[in-house]
Every structure is written in structure tokens, then in C-alpha cells.
Design a protein around this motif. Structure first.
Motif, mmCIF file in Angstrom:
data_model
loop_
_atom_site.group_PDB
_atom_site.id
_atom_site.type_symbol
_atom_site.label_atom_id
_atom_site.label_comp_id
_atom_site.label_asym_id
_atom_site.label_seq_id
_atom_site.Cartn_x
_atom_site.Cartn_y
_atom_site.Cartn_z
ATOM 1 N N TRP A 220 54.777 64.616 35.779
ATOM 2 C CA TRP A 220 53.643 63.824 36.238
ATOM 3 C C TRP A 220 53.823 63.413 37.705
ATOM 4 C CZ3 TRP A 220 54.643 63.645 31.006
ATOM 5 C CH2 TRP A 220 53.521 63.793 30.168
ATOM 6 N N GLY A 221 52.742 63.495 38.458
ATOM 7 C CA GLY A 221 52.758 62.969 39.799
ATOM 8 C C GLY A 221 52.423 61.486 39.758
ATOM 9 N N PHE A 222 53.245 60.672 40.389
ATOM 10 C CA PHE A 222 53.030 59.229 40.369
ATOM 11 C C PHE A 222 52.266 58.825 41.623
ATOM 12 C CE2 PHE A 222 54.029 54.724 40.411
ATOM 13 C CZ PHE A 222 53.905 54.401 39.074
ATOM 14 N N ILE A 223 51.039 58.351 41.448
ATOM 15 C CA ILE A 223 50.162 58.027 42.565
ATOM 16 C C ILE A 223 50.327 56.560 42.931
ATOM 17 C CG2 ILE A 223 47.808 58.122 43.453
ATOM 18 C CD1 ILE A 223 49.032 60.824 42.597
ATOM 19 N N GLN A 224 50.856 56.309 44.116
ATOM 20 C CA GLN A 224 51.147 54.942 44.530
ATOM 21 C C GLN A 224 49.932 54.220 45.103
ATOM 22 O OE1 GLN A 224 53.907 53.441 43.930
ATOM 23 N NE2 GLN A 224 55.527 54.959 43.748
ATOM 24 N N ARG A 225 48.917 54.957 45.530
ATOM 25 C CA ARG A 225 47.741 54.346 46.135
ATOM 26 C C ARG A 225 46.561 54.465 45.182
ATOM 27 N NH1 ARG A 225 49.013 51.532 50.720
ATOM 28 N NH2 ARG A 225 46.930 51.918 51.544
ATOM 29 N N ILE A 226 45.915 53.354 44.891
ATOM 30 C CA ILE A 226 44.724 53.372 44.059
ATOM 31 C C ILE A 226 43.555 53.845 44.923
ATOM 32 C CG2 ILE A 226 43.212 52.010 42.570
ATOM 33 C CD1 ILE A 226 46.144 52.313 41.617
ATOM 34 N N PRO A 227 42.787 54.835 44.471
ATOM 35 C CA PRO A 227 41.696 55.362 45.305
ATOM 36 C C PRO A 227 40.667 54.293 45.657
ATOM 37 C CG PRO A 227 42.114 56.776 43.406
ATOM 38 C CD PRO A 227 42.896 55.521 43.187
ATOM 39 N N LYS A 228 40.008 54.487 46.792
ATOM 40 C CA LYS A 228 38.908 53.603 47.143
ATOM 41 C C LYS A 228 37.785 53.771 46.127
ATOM 42 C CE LYS A 228 39.881 53.544 52.113
ATOM 43 N NZ LYS A 228 39.342 53.831 53.471
ATOM 44 N N GLN A 229 36.956 52.748 46.001
ATOM 45 C CA GLN A 229 35.930 52.719 44.974
ATOM 46 C C GLN A 229 35.096 54.004 44.929
ATOM 47 O OE1 GLN A 229 35.316 50.252 42.670
ATOM 48 N NE2 GLN A 229 33.754 51.574 41.773
ATOM 49 N N LYS A 230 34.647 54.488 46.086
ATOM 50 C CA LYS A 230 33.756 55.645 46.086
ATOM 51 C C LYS A 230 34.474 56.946 45.722
ATOM 52 C CE LYS A 230 34.197 56.495 51.090
ATOM 53 N NZ LYS A 230 33.438 56.619 52.354
ATOM 54 N N TRP A 231 35.807 56.930 45.737
ATOM 55 C CA TRP A 231 36.570 58.121 45.377
ATOM 56 C C TRP A 231 37.184 58.034 43.981
ATOM 57 C CZ3 TRP A 231 39.440 57.800 50.668
ATOM 58 C CH2 TRP A 231 38.599 58.260 51.683
ATOM 59 N N VAL A 232 36.995 56.899 43.329
ATOM 60 C CA VAL A 232 37.618 56.715 42.026
ATOM 61 C C VAL A 232 36.973 57.653 41.014
ATOM 62 C CG1 VAL A 232 37.959 55.094 40.133
ATOM 63 C CG2 VAL A 232 38.292 54.347 42.473
ATOM 64 N N THR A 233 37.789 58.393 40.289
ATOM 65 C CA THR A 233 37.265 59.307 39.277
ATOM 66 C C THR A 233 36.810 58.523 38.061
ATOM 67 O OG1 THR A 233 39.516 59.605 38.441
ATOM 68 C CG2 THR A 233 38.722 61.211 40.025
ATOM 69 N N GLY A 234 36.063 59.170 37.214
ATOM 70 C CA GLY A 234 35.434 58.487 36.096
ATOM 71 C C GLY A 234 36.371 57.657 35.248
ATOM 72 N N GLU A 235 37.526 58.225 34.890
ATOM 73 C CA GLU A 235 38.419 57.507 33.977
ATOM 74 C C GLU A 235 39.119 56.336 34.642
ATOM 75 O OE1 GLU A 235 41.117 60.068 36.210
ATOM 76 O OE2 GLU A 235 39.169 60.375 35.285
ATOM 77 N N LEU A 236 39.062 56.266 35.968
ATOM 78 C CA LEU A 236 39.651 55.135 36.671
ATOM 79 C C LEU A 236 38.581 54.243 37.293
ATOM 80 C CD1 LEU A 236 42.717 56.783 38.466
ATOM 81 C CD2 LEU A 236 42.704 55.426 36.380
ATOM 82 N N ASP A 237 37.335 54.422 36.878
ATOM 83 C CA ASP A 237 36.246 53.643 37.439
ATOM 84 C C ASP A 237 36.517 52.160 37.229
ATOM 85 O OD1 ASP A 237 33.923 53.217 38.721
ATOM 86 O OD2 ASP A 237 32.622 53.679 37.024
ATOM 87 N N LEU A 238 36.521 51.418 38.319
ATOM 88 C CA LEU A 238 36.846 50.006 38.241
ATOM 89 C C LEU A 238 35.730 49.241 37.530
ATOM 90 C CD1 LEU A 238 38.350 49.438 41.804
ATOM 91 C CD2 LEU A 238 39.467 50.240 39.712
#
Length: 298
Positions: A220-238
Motif C-alpha cells: 500500500w502507498g501511504f498518502i501523507q497529504r489529504i487531497p484538496k476538496q475539489k480533488w477528493v475522490t468519492g470514497e474520501l468525500d469530506l
């Protein structure tokens, strides 16, 4: 020469079907279902053939998997941790434990007795939880030896509904739940399609380096930065989500008694949780993580 669609005809070649599909990662299963009409039902056929056989996976830890699941349902417990992740991903890591979360009280006491008296485990340790925000009060570790192999089962005692403890784990890849009759993956696209995982606690040396390295080593790649709102994919939609929503991978397990199944269905289905981007600074470094918290009251 037979093409792949012909070789995956389960009615004609059941043995070949089982052997080929046993090596398919989830993203390839999804890709194949989108290639042609003959393979559209590949996933469902794999389910019907027992590709995700919960009783087979539990048999390493318990003598009576069906009885164990029905007891788990009766006491409103859930399975989480690495076992749930391995089950959904169809892998088996050597030396891994079985984690069961049960709310503190009479039900937890009854489950501990069940593990000792019916399943033959011995209590190895009791550990008091250090941090209230994990929703865990204590962890009881139980051990036994089966056919020369050391087996460990941990009962995680929570001070409210056990789903809170699962949602407060340290990375999204571990936010998976198994009830008596269903398995739920809350972040399937990130976890199994992209093979990425995001921090769900403020990163520190233990959960930001030591623990995450285990999952880096497992692919697994560990992503340290949470995407900005407009780039957030569906399953991570804030914002607000719920377990069983359109982003959840929900999988039916092998049948239980009707009474137990009815009870298990409401264990976590529909429970709402909130996701938000969290930020802080430590020693001049900006830290980000995904705050995931169940709504109180379930």
C-alpha cells in the motif's frame, strides 16, 4: 485456443475458474467485469463459489465458525483489524491475530467466557488503553496452540458501540468491519483499486512510521497529504457518509439462522460517520490526517 472468457466459464471449467480467480487482485476482478458481457457477473460467480468464505478463514481461530458468528451477533460484536482487511483482500499474513470488538459490560464478559470455555483459549494479558479517543478501554489477549501453531485472539473492549473503535484506527486501509453476516469495506476504491491508504490519526512516530511501514511492505502507498476538496475522490468525500452507502463495499457472508441474520443486519448498517480534513503543526512540520468519527448514539 480458448480465450479468457471461455476459461472463466464456471459451468464448463469450475476447477480452472477457481484456480485462475484465486490469483486475481480485486482491481483486476473489477476490470474484467467491464470487458464483456460474459464476464459481467464474474464477481458474483466468485462469491457463489466461496471465494470469500468467512467460515474457512475463521476456522484457523475457532472450532465452530458458524457458532462463533452467531455468538458474535448475539453480543453485538464485530471483527475488525488486519483480519478483516486480509479477508476482503483474500490474503493470509503469517502470524496475524483475530481482533474482535465488543462493548464493555455484561456482553463483553459473556464473550470472554465463551472464548475460554467453548473455544479453549487461555487469557494471556489484559492491557488498559492509553488514549480515550480510540474508544477502547481494555484489550484482552487470548492464546492457544492448534496443531503446533500459536494462535492469538484479542477482544477489544470499547466504552461505546464497537464501530467507534474501528473508525478511529490509524489508517483508512483498516476501516473494514465484519459482522455475523456481512463484510463492509468503507474505503474500497482507495484501499483495493488504488492500493492507497490515508492517515486517520495525527501522525506520530509510532502510527506514522512504524505501523504504516507494515502496510507499505504489503503493497500500500501511504498518502501523507489529504487531497484538496475539489480533488477528493468519492470514497474520501469530506462530510457525512454512512456504512452501506454507495461508496461502501458490502459483501454478504455464508448464511446463518434467520434470527441471527436479522440481528446481525442492524449491527452497523446505516451508521453515520463524519469525515473532515484535519491539520496541525509540529516542530515546523505541517501534519494532515483524515478525521473519521462515528455519530454518537448508535
Amino acid at each position: 485456443m480458448a480465450n479468457l472468457a471461455t476459461m472463466l466459464d464456471v459451468d464448463r471449467f469450475p476447477t480452472i475458474f477457481d484456480r485462475l480467480t484465486s490469483h486475481l487482485p480485486i482491481k483486476d476482478i473489477v476490470a474484467l467485469t467491464r470487458t464483456c458481457r460474459k464476464l459481467k457477473l464474474l464477481y458474483q460467480k466468485m462469491v457463489n463459489r466461496g471465494a470469500w468464505d468467512i467460515d474457512s478463514r475463521l476456522r484457523k481461530f475457532v472450532k465452530d465458525p458458524l457458532g462463533f458468528r452467531e455468538r458474535l451477533t448475539e453480543l453485538e460484536g464485530i471483527i475488525s483489524g488486519s483480519f478483516a482487511l486480509q479477508f476482503v483482500d483474500r490474503v493470509d499474513w503469517e502470524g496475524s491475530d483475530l481482533d474482535v470488538c465488543v462493548q464493555l459490560g455484561e456482553k463483553a464478559d459473556a464473550f470472554c467466557r465463551y472464548i475460554e470455555e467453548v473455544e479453549g483459549y487461555d487469557l494471556a494479558s489484559r492491557t488498559v488503553a492509553k488514549y480515550a479517543w480510540t474508544h477502547v478501554d481494555m484489550v484482552h489477549a487470548y492464546d492457544k496452540v492448534v496443531d503446533g501453531e500459536f494462535i492469538r485472539l484479542e477482544i477489544i473492549l470499547t466504552h461505546n458501540h464497537p464501530i467507534h473503535a474501528t473508525l478511529s484506527t490509524y489508517t483508512t486501509a483498516l476501516v473494514n468491519v465484519i459482522t455475523g453476516n456481512h463484510a463492509y469495506c468503507v474505503f474500497p476504491n482507495a484501499t483495493f483499486m488504488k492500493r492507497q491508504t490515508y492517515p486517520t490519526r495525527i501522525p506520530d512516530y509510532f502510527n506514522g512510521v512504524i505501523l504504516t511501514q507494515k502496510y507499505k511492505d504489503r503493497g500500500w502507498g501511504f498518502i501523507q497529504r489529504i487531497p484538496k476538496q475539489k480533488w477528493v475522490t468519492g470514497e474520501l468525500d469530506l462530510g457525512c457518509r454512512w456504512i452501506g452507502d454507495k461508496h461502501t463495499w458490502k459483501m454478504a457472508l455464508s448464511p446463518m439462522s434467520d434470527e441471527a441474520a436479522d440481528s446481525a443486519e442492524g449491527a452497523v448498517q446505516g451508521l453515520k460517520f463524519e469525515m473532515k480534513k484535519c491539520q496541525d503543526h509540529y516542530d515546523g512540520v505541517e501534519l494532515e490526517w483524515l478525521g473519521v468519527a462515528a455519530k454518537q448514539g448508535h
